[in-house]
Write an enzyme that holds these catalytic residues in place. Sequence first.
Site, PDB file in Angstrom:
ATOM      1  N   GLY A  97       0.807  -1.207   0.000  1.00 41.31           N
ATOM      2  CA  GLY A  97       0.000   0.000   0.000  1.00 41.31           C
ATOM      3  C   GLY A  97       0.846   1.266   0.000  1.00 41.31           C
ATOM      4  CB  SER A  98       0.026   4.645   1.244  1.00 42.04           C
ATOM      5  OG  SER A  98      -1.158   4.750   0.475  1.00 42.04           O
TER       6      SER A  98
END
Length: 581
Positions: free
Chosen positions: A302-303
């Site tokens: 993810g981020s």
Amino acid sequence: MIARLPVMARVPVIASLLTRRAKSGDDGSIVVEGARKANGGKGRTRVVMTMAVFFGIYLTITGRLVYLGFQNPDLSGGPQSRVTASRPDIVDRNGEVLATDIKTASLFAEPRRIVDADEAIEKLATVLPEIDYEQTYHKLKSGAGFVWLQRQLTPKQQSDILQLGIPGIGFRTEKRRFYPAGETSSYIVGLTNIDNQGISGMEKYIDEQGLSDLQASGLAVAKDLKPVQLSIDLRVQHIVRDEVATGMEKYRAIAAGAVVLNVKTGEVLAMASVPDFDPNNPYNAHDKDRLNRMSAGLYEMGSTLKSFTTAMALDSGKVTLESRFDATRPIRIGRQTIHDFHGKARVLSVPEVFIYSSNIGSAKEAEAVGIEGHREFLHRLGILERMQTELPEVARPTEPKVWKQVHSITIAFGHGVSTTPLQTAVGCAALVNGGYLIQPTFLRRAQEQAMSVAKRVVSDKTSESMRYLYALNAEKGSGRNARVPGYRVGGKTGTAEKVVNGRYSKDKNFNAFVAAFPMDDPQYIVLTIADEPKPEKPGMGATAASNAGVMAANIIRRSASMLGVKPDFSHENGATLVSYQ
């Protein structure tokens, strides 16, 4: 004529006649010389026969010994002569014992001496209720010379069995591994099998470094084996394991984990993953949910991968902190549309792209570098390479076989490649320690040793910019929940939708938070994960900031002083923009 001679005159004549008869033997009588020859022949025959008997006996014994030498000792002989090999102690960086050998008794039987197999089993079952009746019965009726019945008994079990008075059974002293810390460090220390051979974790690594050869040659003597000192701090390890276990329960996640990494040496100070197991009773160690997710689990991070996207753009020289990207509209590529989770619908600066975690802004940073440059950068930081470390349980990351524009765009915000949380932490350490990639180690290592194997992957200027962005994100962005007063924490959240049946799920996330502290001179990275967490309370979110970020803050709060980091309240989380000339 003889009769006419005097007596004294007849003696020589009789002797002469007897001599002639002995030589001629013409009357068939037994003469003196023939008797001597017959008796001598019989004596020689007896000697030859006696020697033949002795040679026959020796040949029989020799043949029997050769025969027994080729038999299975478990079936035809007594207990094996090989004593269970010793292993060195495993200790933490402060000398606390994590694994050691202890003596234990193992139960065996000599079936040929068993009088009543049924009675023997019934008596044994009173002490060993888990004993397999059918299997034990077949062993006791096999007629073999030796069979194992139960390995590694407790002292009480041995005492109780002795009191049963069963003929034909006995005990053999063996060695087994004991882990004083229990499940606290189970995935790192690992396990041994019933014969005290390493099968996972650092136990397996030690065997592969030559211990197994010493054991095979009989040279693994306990007094000659020095303890193996790990980089782990048992105090910090306890905190990490406690926090991830609490977090998994609190957020009703299916799993959780965390790692504490020294950014200057690459030493792993602590690493835990739950669910785990007790190595002293590893009955569930092979269950499918017992996996060291930090080094052997592959996830789309993810981020947290936006840290690498921004660092890549800055290090390329094509982007600066003053650069701006238009995030007004979603990006459409093929049949996919790229949105921002909390979009600002305007032009964003690089710091804003980072603290608002803009998917659109990150995609445009990747476009500025190009597809090949993007792929090369992630390989350079080891994110897509199989990690080199002592722990055997390490997964190989995955990536598209052929990178296309759509891949580069999605990978820019953390989807499309899978890597391990530990590798992500190692890559982030390189972004804040001055730009040096240092492979992680579970053994003690000085900073000088680490720098001798370190590899520069980004410039010092890029590293300085990333320290600023991490601190800024903890002050104004998604990392606010990870702040710990006095310890100048910075970091980045990562909330990734999980793939279920080939599609991204809207209600199942894999969350992560990477934190560094103290941000003015980072010493440690803390990375936490929560797999499929639920909202703590109704109406609350389940993003990384609300669970993985909180876990990271708790770990830092409890362990910072043990790690030698002194609190400083003079410039609490004051993110200062770096100067570009």
